[in-house]
Design a protein around this motif. Structure first.
Motif, PDB file in Angstrom:
ATOM      1  N   LEU A 170     -28.722 -31.040 -17.620  1.00 11.36           N
ATOM      2  CA  LEU A 170     -28.228 -29.670 -17.608  1.00 11.36           C
ATOM      3  C   LEU A 170     -29.464 -28.793 -17.645  1.00 11.36           C
ATOM      4  CD1 LEU A 170     -25.366 -28.126 -19.748  1.00 11.36           C
ATOM      5  CD2 LEU A 170     -27.542 -26.936 -19.443  1.00 11.36           C
ATOM      6  N   LEU A 171     -29.683 -28.014 -16.589  1.00 12.29           N
ATOM      7  CA  LEU A 171     -30.892 -27.200 -16.453  1.00 12.29           C
ATOM      8  C   LEU A 171     -30.538 -25.720 -16.534  1.00 12.29           C
ATOM      9  CD1 LEU A 171     -33.912 -26.780 -15.674  1.00 12.29           C
ATOM     10  CD2 LEU A 171     -33.190 -26.928 -13.281  1.00 12.29           C
ATOM     11  N   SER A 172     -31.258 -25.002 -17.368  1.00  8.36           N
ATOM     12  CA  SER A 172     -31.032 -23.559 -17.495  1.00  8.36           C
ATOM     13  C   SER A 172     -32.340 -22.808 -17.312  1.00  8.36           C
ATOM     14  CB  SER A 172     -30.448 -23.228 -18.877  1.00  8.36           C
ATOM     15  OG  SER A 172     -30.259 -21.832 -19.019  1.00  8.36           O
ATOM     16  N   GLY A 173     -32.303 -21.774 -16.467  1.00  7.23           N
ATOM     17  CA  GLY A 173     -33.450 -20.905 -16.269  1.00  7.23           C
ATOM     18  C   GLY A 173     -32.934 -19.568 -15.760  1.00  7.23           C
ATOM     19  N   VAL A 174     -32.751 -18.628 -16.663  1.00  8.20           N
ATOM     20  CA  VAL A 174     -32.096 -17.371 -16.313  1.00  8.20           C
ATOM     21  C   VAL A 174     -33.135 -16.287 -16.013  1.00  8.20           C
ATOM     22  CG1 VAL A 174     -30.455 -15.611 -17.081  1.00  8.20           C
ATOM     23  CG2 VAL A 174     -30.144 -18.002 -17.769  1.00  8.20           C
ATOM     24  N   HIS A 175     -33.056 -15.700 -14.827  1.00 13.75           N
ATOM     25  CA  HIS A 175     -33.895 -14.572 -14.420  1.00 13.75           C
ATOM     26  C   HIS A 175     -35.381 -14.893 -14.402  1.00 13.75           C
ATOM     27  CE1 HIS A 175     -30.423 -12.198 -16.488  1.00 13.75           C
ATOM     28  NE2 HIS A 175     -30.044 -12.746 -15.350  1.00 13.75           N
ATOM     29  N   LEU A 176     -35.743 -15.921 -13.701  1.00 13.71           N
ATOM     30  CA  LEU A 176     -37.140 -16.345 -13.657  1.00 13.71           C
ATOM     31  C   LEU A 176     -37.744 -16.123 -12.271  1.00 13.71           C
ATOM     32  CD1 LEU A 176     -36.892 -19.697 -15.658  1.00 13.71           C
ATOM     33  CD2 LEU A 176     -37.258 -17.371 -16.515  1.00 13.71           C
ATOM     34  N   TYR A 177     -39.052 -16.383 -12.180  1.00 10.86           N
ATOM     35  CA  TYR A 177     -39.743 -16.342 -10.899  1.00 10.86           C
ATOM     36  C   TYR A 177     -39.129 -17.331  -9.911  1.00 10.86           C
ATOM     37  CZ  TYR A 177     -43.927 -13.796 -12.475  1.00 10.86           C
ATOM     38  OH  TYR A 177     -44.823 -12.866 -12.920  1.00 10.86           O
ATOM     39  N   ARG A 178     -39.124 -16.949  -8.665  1.00  9.22           N
ATOM     40  CA  ARG A 178     -38.687 -17.869  -7.613  1.00  9.22           C
ATOM     41  C   ARG A 178     -39.500 -19.176  -7.622  1.00  9.22           C
ATOM     42  NH1 ARG A 178     -37.496 -16.392  -1.337  1.00  9.22           N
ATOM     43  NH2 ARG A 178     -37.776 -18.466  -0.437  1.00  9.22           N
ATOM     44  N   PRO A 179     -40.837 -19.150  -7.758  1.00 10.07           N
ATOM     45  CA  PRO A 179     -41.585 -20.414  -7.790  1.00 10.07           C
ATOM     46  C   PRO A 179     -41.187 -21.333  -8.944  1.00 10.07           C
ATOM     47  CG  PRO A 179     -43.073 -18.592  -7.351  1.00 10.07           C
ATOM     48  CD  PRO A 179     -41.766 -17.987  -7.729  1.00 10.07           C
ATOM     49  N   ILE A 180     -40.709 -20.757 -10.049  1.00  6.22           N
ATOM     50  CA  ILE A 180     -40.258 -21.587 -11.174  1.00  6.22           C
ATOM     51  C   ILE A 180     -39.016 -22.368 -10.775  1.00  6.22           C
ATOM     52  CG2 ILE A 180     -39.356 -21.555 -13.526  1.00  6.22           C
ATOM     53  CD1 ILE A 180     -42.322 -20.995 -13.363  1.00  6.22           C
ATOM     54  N   TYR A 181     -38.072 -21.692 -10.114  1.00  7.31           N
ATOM     55  CA  TYR A 181     -36.880 -22.391  -9.645  1.00  7.31           C
ATOM     56  C   TYR A 181     -37.247 -23.494  -8.652  1.00  7.31           C
ATOM     57  CZ  TYR A 181     -34.015 -18.670 -11.678  1.00  7.31           C
ATOM     58  OH  TYR A 181     -33.414 -17.797 -12.536  1.00  7.31           O
ATOM     59  N   ALA A 182     -38.161 -23.175  -7.730  1.00  7.61           N
ATOM     60  CA  ALA A 182     -38.564 -24.158  -6.730  1.00  7.61           C
ATOM     61  C   ALA A 182     -39.175 -25.387  -7.401  1.00  7.61           C
ATOM     62  CB  ALA A 182     -39.563 -23.523  -5.763  1.00  7.61           C
ATOM     63  N   LYS A 183     -40.023 -25.157  -8.405  1.00 12.59           N
ATOM     64  CA  LYS A 183     -40.663 -26.272  -9.110  1.00 12.59           C
ATOM     65  C   LYS A 183     -39.640 -27.100  -9.873  1.00 12.59           C
ATOM     66  CE  LYS A 183     -44.270 -28.533 -10.705  1.00 12.59           C
ATOM     67  NZ  LYS A 183     -45.095 -29.367  -9.805  1.00 12.59           N
ATOM     68  N   ALA A 184     -38.688 -26.439 -10.527  1.00 15.63           N
ATOM     69  CA  ALA A 184     -37.701 -27.150 -11.337  1.00 15.63           C
ATOM     70  C   ALA A 184     -36.758 -27.994 -10.487  1.00 15.63           C
ATOM     71  CB  ALA A 184     -36.898 -26.153 -12.160  1.00 15.63           C
ATOM     72  N   LEU A 185     -36.507 -27.559  -9.252  1.00 20.73           N
ATOM     73  CA  LEU A 185     -35.524 -28.241  -8.396  1.00 20.73           C
ATOM     74  C   LEU A 185     -36.158 -29.116  -7.327  1.00 20.73           C
ATOM     75  CD1 LEU A 185     -33.114 -25.206  -7.827  1.00 20.73           C
ATOM     76  CD2 LEU A 185     -32.754 -27.126  -9.394  1.00 20.73           C
ATOM     77  N   GLU A 186     -37.478 -29.217  -7.306  1.00 16.98           N
ATOM     78  CA  GLU A 186     -38.125 -29.838  -6.155  1.00 16.98           C
ATOM     79  C   GLU A 186     -37.861 -31.330  -6.001  1.00 16.98           C
ATOM     80  OE1 GLU A 186     -42.324 -29.397  -6.240  1.00 16.98           O
ATOM     81  OE2 GLU A 186     -42.611 -30.448  -8.125  1.00 16.98           O
ATOM     82  N   LYS A 187     -37.667 -32.056  -7.096  1.00 13.67           N
ATOM     83  CA  LYS A 187     -37.508 -33.509  -6.944  1.00 13.67           C
ATOM     84  C   LYS A 187     -36.063 -33.982  -7.007  1.00 13.67           C
ATOM     85  CE  LYS A 187     -37.875 -35.215 -11.711  1.00 13.67           C
ATOM     86  NZ  LYS A 187     -38.545 -36.200 -12.597  1.00 13.67           N
ATOM     87  N   CYS A 188     -35.190 -33.196  -7.643  1.00 13.14           N
ATOM     88  CA  CYS A 188     -33.820 -33.664  -7.827  1.00 13.14           C
ATOM     89  C   CYS A 188     -32.916 -32.505  -8.220  1.00 13.14           C
ATOM     90  CB  CYS A 188     -33.798 -34.731  -8.929  1.00 13.14           C
ATOM     91  SG  CYS A 188     -32.183 -35.516  -9.178  1.00 13.14           S
ATOM     92  N   LEU A 189     -31.679 -32.529  -7.766  1.00 14.97           N
ATOM     93  CA  LEU A 189     -30.710 -31.545  -8.207  1.00 14.97           C
ATOM     94  C   LEU A 189     -30.123 -31.983  -9.541  1.00 14.97           C
ATOM     95  CD1 LEU A 189     -28.769 -30.665  -4.933  1.00 14.97           C
ATOM     96  CD2 LEU A 189     -30.581 -29.370  -6.062  1.00 14.97           C
ATOM     97  N   PRO A 190     -30.053 -31.090 -10.527  1.00 14.51           N
ATOM     98  CA  PRO A 190     -29.504 -31.447 -11.835  1.00 14.51           C
ATOM     99  C   PRO A 190     -27.984 -31.546 -11.797  1.00 14.51           C
ATOM    100  CG  PRO A 190     -29.981 -29.118 -11.768  1.00 14.51           C
ATOM    101  CD  PRO A 190     -30.486 -29.686 -10.461  1.00 14.51           C
ATOM    102  N   ALA A 191     -27.408 -32.072 -12.869  1.00 17.73           N
ATOM    103  CA  ALA A 191     -25.952 -32.155 -12.956  1.00 17.73           C
ATOM    104  C   ALA A 191     -25.347 -30.772 -13.104  1.00 17.73           C
ATOM    105  CB  ALA A 191     -25.549 -33.039 -14.144  1.00 17.73           C
ATOM    106  N   VAL A 192     -26.016 -29.912 -13.879  1.00 16.45           N
ATOM    107  CA  VAL A 192     -25.579 -28.530 -14.098  1.00 16.45           C
ATOM    108  C   VAL A 192     -26.800 -27.633 -14.002  1.00 16.45           C
ATOM    109  CG1 VAL A 192     -24.441 -26.916 -15.673  1.00 16.45           C
ATOM    110  CG2 VAL A 192     -23.778 -29.338 -15.703  1.00 16.45           C
TER     111      VAL A 192
END
Length: 278
Positions: A170-192
């Motif tokens: 379960l991944l949460s990142g509210v109102h962050l930089y676009r590069p942060i989202y890209a880094k968090a999602l780059e290897k795998c999509l989370p369950a939530v």
């Protein structure tokens, strides 16, 4: 809706609706700069003790749990949350002791923490399991870290939080930089995933790369619902909760493979509004 970028006192940039309200001056103690995908932040110098932070957390949580938003979050995960969620990662939540001491800023951070934990606890109760929680934000001060540890969670340094994300997260990142989202999602999509609406990126430019392919795959293949709103803040403005349909197995496929292989998400009624940390 008119959107703007603002440098918040929690060390991250957030996208928010433009407002005519006058805001107090921001302290330079928690600042950042961005150049391409490089983000620099300064650790907060906490002035409150972990015990004082914990007392305020308990007070705000007690009030929020009884709101419609709190009840909706718990119900959403209980009924729709994927099975086998084993861990939760929270990115960029900010400091619980902002340098300017602003009440609105503190409440946003506490409410985002509480929302994250309510979702985790709903899954734990439903599945009779334990979900390990990790927090990553370079702006955390020592009191922030001690407070989170006192709740039984682990604070990690970048990039460890990004690296922990897998198909059972379960991944949460509210109102962050676009590069942060890209880094968090780059290897795998989370369950939530809880984060900024993808369509917000169509109206603002926070990067020069086509780095949200995985997010677009999630937008097209996951079930989703607007995040229930805190009636007293903009904690979840322009925020959506995405979750993998329970019939779909975790995958670390490339965006192209995921689009071809994924199933059509179930239709979920979208209610409530949602925002960004302002």
């Amino acid at each position: 809706m008119s959107l703007d970028k603002t440098e918040a006192d929690d060390g991250w940039t957030h996208v928010k609706p433009k407002s005519r309200r006058r805001l107090g001056k921001k302290s330079p103690k928690a600042v950042h700069t961005v150049k391409e995908n490089q983000i620099h932040v300064v650790q907060t110098e906490n002035t409150r003790s972990p015990e004082e932070i914990a007392a305020e957390y308990q007070r705000i949580r007690s009030d929020f749990e009884g709101t419609k938003a709190g009840e909706e979050l718990h119900e959403l995960m209980t009924k729709n949350g994927p099975e086998a969620v084993t861990q939760a990662v929270c990115l960029g939540i900010g400091t619980f002791d902002p340098p300017d001491g602003g009440w609105e800023t503190k409440r946003r951070t506490f409410i985002q923490l509480i929302g994250f934990l309510l979702m985790v606890e709903a899954l734990e109760k439903r599945d009779k399991t334990k979900v390990k929680c990790y927090f990553q934000d370079p702006v955390f001060g020592e009191a922030d870290k001690t407070f989170l540890s006192s709740l039984g969670h682990e604070v990690v340094s970048s990039p460890e939080g990004f690296e922990k994300v897998d198909g059972n997260t379960l991944l949460s990142g509210v109102h962050l930089y676009r590069p942060i989202y890209a880094k968090a999602l780059e290897k795998c999509l989370p369950a939530v995933f809880t984060g900024t609406d993808l369509d917000v990126w169509d109206t603002v430019t926070l990067g020069t790369m086509d780095d949200l392919a995985m997010a677009k795959t999630m937008e097209e293949t996951y079930s989703k619902k607007k995040h229930p709103q805190d009636p007293m803040s903009t904690a979840f403005t322009n925020t959506t909760i995405y979750w993998r349909p329970q019939s779909t197995a975790p995958s670390s496929s490339t965006p192209e493979q995921a689009t071809e292989e994924s199933q059509t998400p179930t239709d979920i009624a979208e209610t409530t509004t949602e925002n960004e940390k302002s």
